[in-house]
Design a protein around this motif. Structure first.
Motif, PDB file in Angstrom:
ATOM      1  N   LEU A  80      -2.121  16.159  -3.879  1.00 48.96           N
ATOM      2  CA  LEU A  80      -3.569  16.089  -3.701  1.00 48.96           C
ATOM      3  C   LEU A  80      -4.237  17.004  -4.707  1.00 48.96           C
ATOM      4  O   LEU A  80      -3.831  18.162  -4.865  1.00 48.96           O
ATOM      5  N   GLU A  81      -5.250  16.502  -5.385  1.00 57.37           N
ATOM      6  CA  GLU A  81      -6.066  17.333  -6.262  1.00 57.37           C
ATOM      7  C   GLU A  81      -7.142  17.981  -5.399  1.00 57.37           C
ATOM      8  O   GLU A  81      -8.074  17.327  -4.941  1.00 57.37           O
ATOM      9  N   MET A 124       0.821  -1.207   0.000  1.00 61.99           N
ATOM     10  CA  MET A 124       0.000   0.000   0.000  1.00 61.99           C
ATOM     11  C   MET A 124       0.857   1.260   0.000  1.00 61.99           C
ATOM     12  O   MET A 124       0.533   2.255  -0.654  1.00 61.99           O
ATOM     13  N   PHE A 125       1.974   1.220   0.731  1.00 64.43           N
ATOM     14  CA  PHE A 125       2.859   2.380   0.823  1.00 64.43           C
ATOM     15  C   PHE A 125       3.391   2.769  -0.553  1.00 64.43           C
ATOM     16  O   PHE A 125       3.347   3.942  -0.947  1.00 64.43           O
ATOM     17  N   SER A 126       3.908   1.800  -1.306  1.00 66.10           N
ATOM     18  CA  SER A 126       4.477   2.123  -2.613  1.00 66.10           C
ATOM     19  C   SER A 126       3.394   2.508  -3.613  1.00 66.10           C
ATOM     20  O   SER A 126       3.620   3.367  -4.472  1.00 66.10           O
ATOM     21  N   ALA A 127       2.188   1.893  -3.517  1.00 67.84           N
ATOM     22  CA  ALA A 127       1.077   2.268  -4.410  1.00 67.84           C
ATOM     23  C   ALA A 127       0.655   3.710  -4.168  1.00 67.84           C
ATOM     24  O   ALA A 127       0.434   4.486  -5.111  1.00 67.84           O
ATOM     25  N   ILE A 128       0.546   4.093  -2.894  1.00 69.30           N
ATOM     26  CA  ILE A 128       0.157   5.458  -2.541  1.00 69.30           C
ATOM     27  C   ILE A 128       1.241   6.447  -2.969  1.00 69.30           C
ATOM     28  O   ILE A 128       0.951   7.546  -3.451  1.00 69.30           O
ATOM     29  N   LEU A 129       2.504   6.044  -2.828  1.00 66.08           N
ATOM     30  CA  LEU A 129       3.619   6.942  -3.126  1.00 66.08           C
ATOM     31  C   LEU A 129       3.720   7.260  -4.615  1.00 66.08           C
ATOM     32  O   LEU A 129       4.034   8.391  -4.999  1.00 66.08           O
ATOM     33  N   ILE A 130       3.419   6.284  -5.483  1.00 63.03           N
ATOM     34  CA  ILE A 130       3.604   6.485  -6.925  1.00 63.03           C
ATOM     35  C   ILE A 130       2.453   7.257  -7.550  1.00 63.03           C
ATOM     36  O   ILE A 130       2.643   7.963  -8.558  1.00 63.03           O
ATOM     37  N   ARG A 131       1.236   7.152  -7.007  1.00 66.15           N
ATOM     38  CA  ARG A 131       0.063   7.711  -7.683  1.00 66.15           C
ATOM     39  C   ARG A 131       0.137   9.222  -7.921  1.00 66.15           C
ATOM     40  O   ARG A 131      -0.298   9.688  -8.974  1.00 66.15           O
ATOM     41  N   ALA A 178      -1.144   0.970 -12.507  1.00 61.21           N
ATOM     42  CA  ALA A 178      -2.193   0.312 -13.295  1.00 61.21           C
ATOM     43  C   ALA A 178      -3.589   0.711 -12.824  1.00 61.21           C
ATOM     44  O   ALA A 178      -4.465   1.023 -13.651  1.00 61.21           O
ATOM     45  N   SER A 179      -3.827   0.718 -11.514  1.00 52.69           N
ATOM     46  CA  SER A 179      -5.171   1.019 -11.007  1.00 52.69           C
ATOM     47  C   SER A 179      -5.585   2.442 -11.353  1.00 52.69           C
ATOM     48  O   SER A 179      -6.765   2.702 -11.645  1.00 52.69           O
ATOM     49  N   THR A 180      -4.641   3.378 -11.342  1.00 50.31           N
ATOM     50  CA  THR A 180      -4.952   4.768 -11.688  1.00 50.31           C
ATOM     51  C   THR A 180      -5.307   4.902 -13.164  1.00 50.31           C
ATOM     52  O   THR A 180      -6.323   5.514 -13.523  1.00 50.31           O
ATOM     53  N   PHE A 181      -4.506   4.308 -14.043  1.00 48.67           N
ATOM     54  CA  PHE A 181      -4.745   4.462 -15.480  1.00 48.67           C
ATOM     55  C   PHE A 181      -5.918   3.625 -15.980  1.00 48.67           C
ATOM     56  O   PHE A 181      -6.552   3.990 -16.975  1.00 48.67           O
ATOM     57  N   MET A 219      -7.950  10.680  -9.801  1.00 50.24           N
ATOM     58  CA  MET A 219      -7.970   9.266  -9.423  1.00 50.24           C
ATOM     59  C   MET A 219      -6.870   8.925  -8.429  1.00 50.24           C
ATOM     60  O   MET A 219      -7.033   8.048  -7.580  1.00 50.24           O
ATOM     61  N   SER A 220      -5.738   9.608  -8.534  1.00 48.86           N
ATOM     62  CA  SER A 220      -4.676   9.415  -7.549  1.00 48.86           C
ATOM     63  C   SER A 220      -5.177   9.764  -6.150  1.00 48.86           C
ATOM     64  O   SER A 220      -5.002   8.995  -5.198  1.00 48.86           O
ATOM     65  N   SER A 221      -5.827  10.913  -6.010  1.00 51.31           N
ATOM     66  CA  SER A 221      -6.358  11.327  -4.713  1.00 51.31           C
ATOM     67  C   SER A 221      -7.453  10.375  -4.241  1.00 51.31           C
ATOM     68  O   SER A 221      -7.496   9.981  -3.067  1.00 51.31           O
ATOM     69  N   PHE A 222      -8.344   9.997  -5.155  1.00 47.14           N
ATOM     70  CA  PHE A 222      -9.457   9.099  -4.815  1.00 47.14           C
ATOM     71  C   PHE A 222      -8.946   7.766  -4.267  1.00 47.14           C
ATOM     72  O   PHE A 222      -9.329   7.332  -3.171  1.00 47.14           O
ATOM     73  N   PHE A 223      -8.065   7.098  -5.012  1.00 46.67           N
ATOM     74  CA  PHE A 223      -7.571   5.789  -4.587  1.00 46.67           C
ATOM     75  C   PHE A 223      -6.693   5.883  -3.343  1.00 46.67           C
ATOM     76  O   PHE A 223      -6.734   5.000  -2.482  1.00 46.67           O
ATOM     77  N   ASN A 224      -5.890   6.934  -3.245  1.00 45.90           N
ATOM     78  CA  ASN A 224      -5.022   7.063  -2.083  1.00 45.90           C
ATOM     79  C   ASN A 224      -5.820   7.270  -0.800  1.00 45.90           C
ATOM     80  O   ASN A 224      -5.483   6.702   0.243  1.00 45.90           O
ATOM     81  N   PHE A 225      -6.866   8.070  -0.856  1.00 49.75           N
ATOM     82  CA  PHE A 225      -7.697   8.261   0.334  1.00 49.75           C
ATOM     83  C   PHE A 225      -8.418   6.962   0.701  1.00 49.75           C
ATOM     84  O   PHE A 225      -8.564   6.641   1.887  1.00 49.75           O
ATOM     85  N   PHE A 226      -8.875   6.216  -0.311  1.00 52.90           N
ATOM     86  CA  PHE A 226      -9.530   4.941  -0.030  1.00 52.90           C
ATOM     87  C   PHE A 226      -8.545   3.951   0.585  1.00 52.90           C
ATOM     88  O   PHE A 226      -8.859   3.283   1.580  1.00 52.90           O
ATOM     89  N   ASP A 227      -7.337   3.864   0.013  1.00 49.33           N
ATOM     90  CA  ASP A 227      -6.323   2.949   0.549  1.00 49.33           C
ATOM     91  C   ASP A 227      -5.872   3.368   1.945  1.00 49.33           C
ATOM     92  O   ASP A 227      -5.597   2.512   2.797  1.00 49.33           O
ATOM     93  N   LEU A 228      -5.774   4.675   2.187  1.00 49.66           N
ATOM     94  CA  LEU A 228      -5.438   5.149   3.541  1.00 49.66           C
ATOM     95  C   LEU A 228      -6.527   4.763   4.528  1.00 49.66           C
ATOM     96  O   LEU A 228      -6.248   4.421   5.682  1.00 49.66           O
ATOM     97  N   GLY A 229      -7.778   4.829   4.067  1.00 53.62           N
ATOM     98  CA  GLY A 229      -8.889   4.397   4.917  1.00 53.62           C
ATOM     99  C   GLY A 229      -8.805   2.913   5.220  1.00 53.62           C
ATOM    100  O   GLY A 229      -9.011   2.494   6.367  1.00 53.62           O
TER     101      GLY A 229
END
Length: 390
Positions: free
Chosen positions: A210-211, A61-68, A121-124, A336-346
């Motif tokens: 963050l957008e 999760m850390f690396s996914a959040i970091l790259i987005r 991948a999840s973002t694109f 989408m970066s902000s959306f997925f990162n907030f969900f993953d942080l949750g």
């Protein structure tokens, strides 16, 4: 056919590209979910302890959040489709490479690289899917697109456990790699149509952690993520504690309810707006979690899955589509970066918080806390609507 009839003809939602990207995305999430309940067992096989299981899980999760947050910058230099293929390819290779790990530290490195590929991948997947949907049917289209994710989230863990019980880890990892290569092949056939407004070279391109335009809906999906972590992380232990049977059917019912509700809610979103989806969906999720908190029979256990599935199944794509509609097309990656990162942080923060609560109080109390997350969701959203109207 006259010129006027041609101009009035609406573009098709179910294009070949949209079908391929929906199926390809579903396979990505399927393999991700297959690893969730099985990789901790592989960590213990390598001699890892409980804290190292948490480290391996969190590293992804850390690396996914970091790259987005960098995905928007990447589109300034590279084609979105090629970036998507790279993300899937990294995920496929890393999944097969897990078995080559001889100790925890090698596994940790592979897990960090895998998280990077998954984050790209999840973002694109989400942004390219949105750009292959007619703008006036985006709510409907993203609802259908998300069906694959919902089915994967529900059935992936069951598939992973079944493979491991009937075979071994190498079959699990190679099987996951094969599924991701199928996903990669499907993505090769995606057709990315040119757009007048997607060209980032004419925009003020910069790194965005963050957008800001999607901050409020991202906060809402953060609350949804906390509540969802209770289902993902603790439902099996809670079911055993309460004596419920057929845990796999609980996830299947969630998937089925999510699928059925998305046949309707996407069209409602497009016609009436997000309020007509988010408020009822949050209420359904609240009811489902409250039933789960007080469940004492298999019937009430499965009833909770129906209500929760209907709520979560509608609320996730609705907020995702809302985020996309708040920004220009060239900002889709940032949204989408902000959306997925907030969900993953949750999900990550919720697993930690609810794990402490389960240890101190009980697994049952976890779902009462999850109810409060949706109550907070409703209070925040209704207040937002009132302020917007004023």
């Amino acid at each position: 056919m006259t010129t006027s009839s041609i101009s009035q003809k609406q573009p098709s939602l179910w294009s070949l590209s949209f079908i391929f990207i929906t199926l390809s995305n579903a396979l990505l999430f399927m393999v991700f979910e297959m690893m969730l309940p099985t990789l901790p067992l592989f960590v213990t096989k390598l001699g890892g302890e409980a804290n190292q299981v948490g480290l391996i899980t969190g590293a992804f999760m850390f690396s996914a959040i970091l790259i987005r947050p960098f995905t928007g910058l990447l589109t300034h230099k590279f084609n979105k489709k090629y970036l998507l293929l790279i993300g899937i390819g990294i995920s496929a290779i890393c999944t097969g490479a897990y078995y080559l790990s001889t100790d925890i530290y090698i596994l940790l490195i592979i897990r960090l690289i895998h998280g990077t590929g998954f984050g790209i991948a999840s973002t694109f997947f989400a942004t390219i899917a949105a750009e292959n949907i007619p703008s006036d049917r985006r709510g409907e289209g993203m609802g259908y697109f998300g069906v694959g994710e919902t089915v994967a989230i529900s059935l992936g863990p069951l598939l992973g456990i079944t493979i491991l019980q009937s075979s071994n880890f190498i079959t699990l990892f190679i099987g996951g790699m094969v599924l991701l290569f199928v996903s990669l092949i499907m993505a090769l056939f995606l057709k990315k149509e040119p757009s007048e407004i997607k060209k980032r070279e004419n925009q003020n391109v910069r790194f965005k952690l963050l957008e800001k335009k999607v901050l409020f809906p991202s906060l809402l999906i953060f609350l949804v993520g906390i509540a969802a972590s209770g289902i993902m992380s603790f439902i099996s232990l809670y079911a055993i504690e309460q004596g419920f049977q057929y845990i796999g059917w609980f996830f299947f019912i969630i998937a089925l309810a999510s699928f059925m509700v998305r046949l309707v809610t996407g069209k409602v979103f497009d016609k009436f707006g997000h309020a007509y989806v988010l408020i009822p969906s949050a209420i359904f999720s609240t009811i489902g979690l409250f039933i789960l908190y007080g469940a004492s029979t298999n019937f009430s256990f499965f009833s909770a899955a129906i209500f929760y599935g209907m709520g979560f199944g509608a609320i996730f794509p609705a907020i995702q589509t809302w985020c996309l509609n708040l920004v220009a097309e060239y900002e889709h990656e940032d949204a989408m970066s902000s959306f997925f990162n907030f969900f993953d942080l949750g999900i990550g923060g919720g697993s930690l918080l609810l794990g402490i609560i389960a240890t101190v109080v009980s697994y049952q109390f976890v779902y009462l806390v999850s109810v409060f997350m949706y109550v907070a969701f409703l209070l925040m959203y209704i207040s937002y609507i009132k302020l917007r109207r004023k």
